[in-house]
Design an enzyme around this catalytic site. Structure first.
Site, PDB file in Angstrom:
ATOM      1  N   HIS A 150      13.215  -7.277  15.294  1.00 14.25           N
ATOM      2  CA  HIS A 150      14.519  -6.616  13.763  1.00 14.25           C
ATOM      3  C   HIS A 150      14.048  -7.767  12.889  1.00 14.25           C
ATOM      4  O   HIS A 150      13.957  -7.362  11.913  1.00 14.25           O
ATOM      5  CB  HIS A 150      15.785  -6.189  14.317  1.00 14.25           C
ATOM      6  CG  HIS A 150      16.684  -6.012  13.693  1.00 14.25           C
ATOM      7  ND1 HIS A 150      16.663  -4.796  13.721  1.00 14.25           N
ATOM      8  CD2 HIS A 150      16.810  -6.846  12.769  1.00 14.25           C
ATOM      9  CE1 HIS A 150      17.894  -4.943  12.293  1.00 14.25           C
ATOM     10  NE2 HIS A 150      18.429  -5.530  12.179  1.00 14.25           N
ATOM     11  N   GLU A 151      14.847  -8.906  13.039  1.00 11.17           N
ATOM     12  CA  GLU A 151      15.115 -10.071  11.507  1.00 11.17           C
ATOM     13  C   GLU A 151      13.372 -10.152  11.515  1.00 11.17           C
ATOM     14  O   GLU A 151      13.228 -10.587  10.402  1.00 11.17           O
ATOM     15  CB  GLU A 151      15.259 -10.993  12.445  1.00 11.17           C
ATOM     16  CG  GLU A 151      16.568 -11.153  13.159  1.00 11.17           C
ATOM     17  CD  GLU A 151      17.717 -10.436  11.978  1.00 11.17           C
ATOM     18  OE1 GLU A 151      17.835 -10.675  10.967  1.00 11.17           O
ATOM     19  OE2 GLU A 151      18.572  -9.690  12.791  1.00 11.17           O
TER      20      GLU A 151
ATOM     21  N   HIS B 204      13.209  -8.302   8.309  1.00 11.15           N
ATOM     22  CA  HIS B 204      13.868  -7.837   7.433  1.00 11.15           C
ATOM     23  C   HIS B 204      12.596  -8.938   6.177  1.00 11.15           C
ATOM     24  O   HIS B 204      12.699  -9.634   5.035  1.00 11.15           O
ATOM     25  CB  HIS B 204      14.554  -8.803   8.217  1.00 11.15           C
ATOM     26  CG  HIS B 204      16.236  -8.205   8.227  1.00 11.15           C
ATOM     27  ND1 HIS B 204      16.576  -6.653   6.904  1.00 11.15           N
ATOM     28  CD2 HIS B 204      17.387  -7.899   8.950  1.00 11.15           C
ATOM     29  CE1 HIS B 204      17.666  -5.948   8.113  1.00 11.15           C
ATOM     30  NE2 HIS B 204      17.893  -6.912   9.111  1.00 11.15           N
TER      31      HIS B 204
ATOM     32  N   HIS C 252      10.697  -7.904   4.736  1.00  8.90           N
ATOM     33  CA  HIS C 252      11.023  -7.583   3.353  1.00  8.90           C
ATOM     34  C   HIS C 252      11.276  -8.204   2.491  1.00  8.90           C
ATOM     35  O   HIS C 252      10.961  -8.205   0.976  1.00  8.90           O
ATOM     36  CB  HIS C 252      12.260  -6.387   3.300  1.00  8.90           C
ATOM     37  CG  HIS C 252      12.653  -5.217   2.864  1.00  8.90           C
ATOM     38  ND1 HIS C 252      14.196  -5.098   2.745  1.00  8.90           N
ATOM     39  CD2 HIS C 252      11.978  -4.842   1.787  1.00  8.90           C
ATOM     40  CE1 HIS C 252      13.949  -3.740   1.921  1.00  8.90           C
ATOM     41  NE2 HIS C 252      13.118  -4.058   1.121  1.00  8.90           N
TER      42      HIS C 252
END
Length: 665
Positions: free
Chosen positions: A465-466, A469, A472
């Site tokens: 999940h991180e 990020h 991104h």
């Protein structure tokens, strides 16, 4: 200025921050100097005798504050991930200085008049789409910062901003202190049911037979899942859920004042309440729209949770026990269902999920999707020995950026997991490469082989999940720094991270880590179980967050308001809140106030987008991955996020995809 290492440009390999030279006593002088420099830059823009235009006002603001950004980002990195006593001692002063400086800029009437003039003429300036959006978001940001207020209202607004910054610091420090103040200290006779890897990581160094478990979420969830000692599960659960609920680190007064000031701040700006203010620039736009999504999930999740609870209660009775299922029992008996019904042994899969292997799997997944490489740079220091630096490049060798990873729990680190930026990608005055970092709190294996830390499936999902990020931030491709990477709507920023989670539970990725096919099949089948519990945990916190920030009722007695709201929702007693208010750092110290629903809003986008890969028959489909990178990851805030989503998917998202992904339909 050059005597202070925090103020020097980052000129080393890949331009990393000077972590090896950081000293707490340098931060306040550096911040004051950087603020003074920024004040001079702002004065030059404000006092420019030329008529305001896009270049001399909006672009000039984008160029300003570079030194301040470096100091600010460095401090927030170490204050969240390496909060020593010396750092905590200056955190309030740092926050107050930054808050006052930001408010002074927003309240500079002459500067705002220049911005307003450019905004008024924006459609006649022959601007690009990103430039037009930059003007609109800049103008809106000043208005939301109180630029249009006058007299006493502006003075009161400035006080509220400063006070809210102080309360946020106080809340976070209380949670950090309360979490560090308590441990569950055990002997060998207390370890029934715990996997060997958990025992090894809990072993107290220098003792033959003592074990210690913290109030970090990793220890908390693992112990409640595997410990056969119900009395110890209850003791840990009560300690975890009573943090900051009274005592020396009581957060209830902080919560009450925060809610009151947020409401007053929103009313000063003309909004009905803080929720209306917070969601104005989100994808949802209004609290009603956010609640409409949550309402679609709440009843199905609650119905499923009641079915799961009945099944777990039956297991308790089969064991000859007479107690009623409680929150400290749920994970333990749910794990038994997964093991007995689906042959899904959480401790068995944990043995395959070494931290270094899961990180390598994230690298390999990203390489296949986006043609990236990750090279360890041992010559680049981090802010702690556990922090590793990675050079990120394309497959052809072109530089992409720098990534720091910091995964192991320690007392100086705030709880949870997060991604942050030390430098954002932009091309305003040359190609600036991003520097991002990832932080988690995985209970470490005994030294020296810290990479042997074993992760649960949920912890491995957190790592992916991180990492979403981070991608991104790393794959941003924008001109202006304030539009870079994760500088997007709160309910869109979780989309790339939720999207990345899909790969860690895929057969392709798990088999690459040596997980046997039988265990993969069991895991994927077991993923369907427990969606009632998971849904209730997430949706209840989201609904409570929205309710807290609609109107002013909650501020007078937030504890009573919480109890009444949970009773209205008919919250299942055997589940409990994932984040009770006294330690709900997302909304009181993390920027998610009235926006915790964002995880579910983004999950709609994630579920619908991943279905495109399922429909293609290949979760590594090259064309889809390229389009996702171009239309989602690289765009930043250059356009409305719904435009970006439609550019990738060819249509608006379908809410039913989330219900399918959560096996609620």
């Amino acid at each position: 200025m050059t005597d202070n290492p925090l103020l020097r440009p980052w000129n080393g390999p890949l331009g990393p921050p000077p972590f090896a030279e950081l000293r707490p006593e340098d931060f306040l002088p550096a911040l004051k100097a950087a603020i003074a420099l920024h004040e001079g830059e702002i004065a030059h823009i404000r006092d420019n005798p030329e008529p305001p235009d896009f270049a001399n006002t909006i672009e000039a603001l984008e160029r300003s504050g570079e030194a301040l950004a470096r100091v600010r980002r460095l401090f927030w990195t170490v204050s969240s991930a390496q909060a020593t006593d010396a750092i905590r001692a200056i955190e309030g002063d740092m926050s107050s200085l930054m808050s006052a400086h930001g408010t002074a800029i927003s309240h500079d009437a002459t500067l705002f008049n220049r911005i307003a003039a450019v905004h008024e003429a924006r459609h006649d300036l022959n601007l690009t789409g990103p430039q037009l959006r930059l003007i609109e978001t800049s103008h809106a940001g000043f208005l939301r910062g109180g630029a249009a207020l006058e007299g006493e209202a502006k003075t009161r607004f400035a006080y509220i901003d400063a006070r809210l910054a102080q309360l946020s610091i106080q809340f976070g420090q209380n949670v950090l202190a309360a979490t560090a103040d308590w441990t569950l200290d055990l002997g060998p006779e207390d370890l029934d049911g715990l996997p060997e890897a958990m025992r090894a990581s809990a072993k107290v160094p220098g003792t033959p037979d003592r074990y210690s478990f913290s109030l970090g979420r990793g220890d908390f969830e693992a112990f409640l899942t595997f410990s056969a000692r119900r009395d110890l599960r209850e003791r840990l659960w009560r300690a975890f859920t009573s943090r900051c609920d009274g005592g020396p680190h009581d957060n209830w007064p902080v919560i009450a004042e925060t809610l009151s000031l947020r409401h007053e701040r929103a009313r000063l700006l003309g909004y009905s309440d803080y929720g209306a203010y917070a969601l104005e620039d989100s994808m949802a736009r209004t609290p009603a729209a956010a609640k409409a999504l949550l309402d679609q999930l709440w009843e199905p999740a609650k119905k499923r949770a009641h079915e799961e609870a009945a099944e777990l209660q039956a297991l308790i009775q089969e064991d000859g026990e007479t107690f009623t299922l409680a929150p400290w029992d749920w994970r333990f008996y749910a794990e038994r269902v997964r093991r007995d019904r689906y042959a899904m042994d959480g401790s068995a899969i944990r043995s395959h999920l070494r931290l270094d292997d899961v990180l390598s799997a994230a690298f390999a997944t990203t390489s296949r999707l986006y043609d990236l490489t990750f090279t360890r740079r041992e010559d680049i220091a981090g802010y702690h020995p556990d922090v590793w630096a990675w050079e990120v490049a394309t497959g052809s060798g072109s530089p992409v950026g720098l990534l720091y990873t910091d995964y192991l729990a320690r007392p100086e680190k705030h709880g949870g997991a997060w991604m942050g930026s030390l430098r954002v990608q932009e091309k305003l005055d040359g190609d600036t490469r991003p520097i991002v970092y990832l932080v988690a709190n995985f209970p470490p294996a005994p030294p020296p082989d810290l990479g042997a830390t074993r992760l649960s499936v949920d912890e491995a999902r957190t790592l992916f999940h991180e990492f979403g990020h981070a991608l991104h931030g790393l794959l941003s491709d924008v001109l202006y720094p304030s539009q870079s990477g994760t500088s997007v709507a709160r309910d869109f920023v979780e989309f790339p991270s939720k999207f990345m989670e899909n790969w860690i539970i895929s057969r392709e990725v798990l088999s690459g880590m040596g997980v046997p096919d039988t265990l993969i099949a069991a895991l994927r089948k077991a993923e369907e179980y427990g969606q009632g519990f998971a849904g209730v945990e997430l949706v209840s916190c989201s609904l409570l967050d929205l309710a807290l920030h609609q109107g002013e009722d909650a501020a007078s007695d937030p504890k009573a308001f919480r109890d009444a709201e949970l009773a209205r929702l008919e919250m299942p007693e055997a589940i409990g809140l994932r984040h009770d208010l006294p330690y709900f750092t997302h909304i009181f110290d993390g920027g998610y106030a009235s926006a915790y629903y964002s995880y579910l809003w983004s999950e709609v986008l994630d579920a619908d987008a991943f279905e495109a890969f399922i429909e293609a028959g290949d979760i590594f489909d090259a064309d889809l991955a390229t389009r996702f990178r171009q239309e989602i990851l690289s765009q930043g805030d250059q356009r409305d996020p719904m435009v970006s989503y439609a550019a990738f998917r060819g249509r608006a998202p379908n809410t039913a995809a989330l219900l399918r992904a959560r096996h609620l339909i």
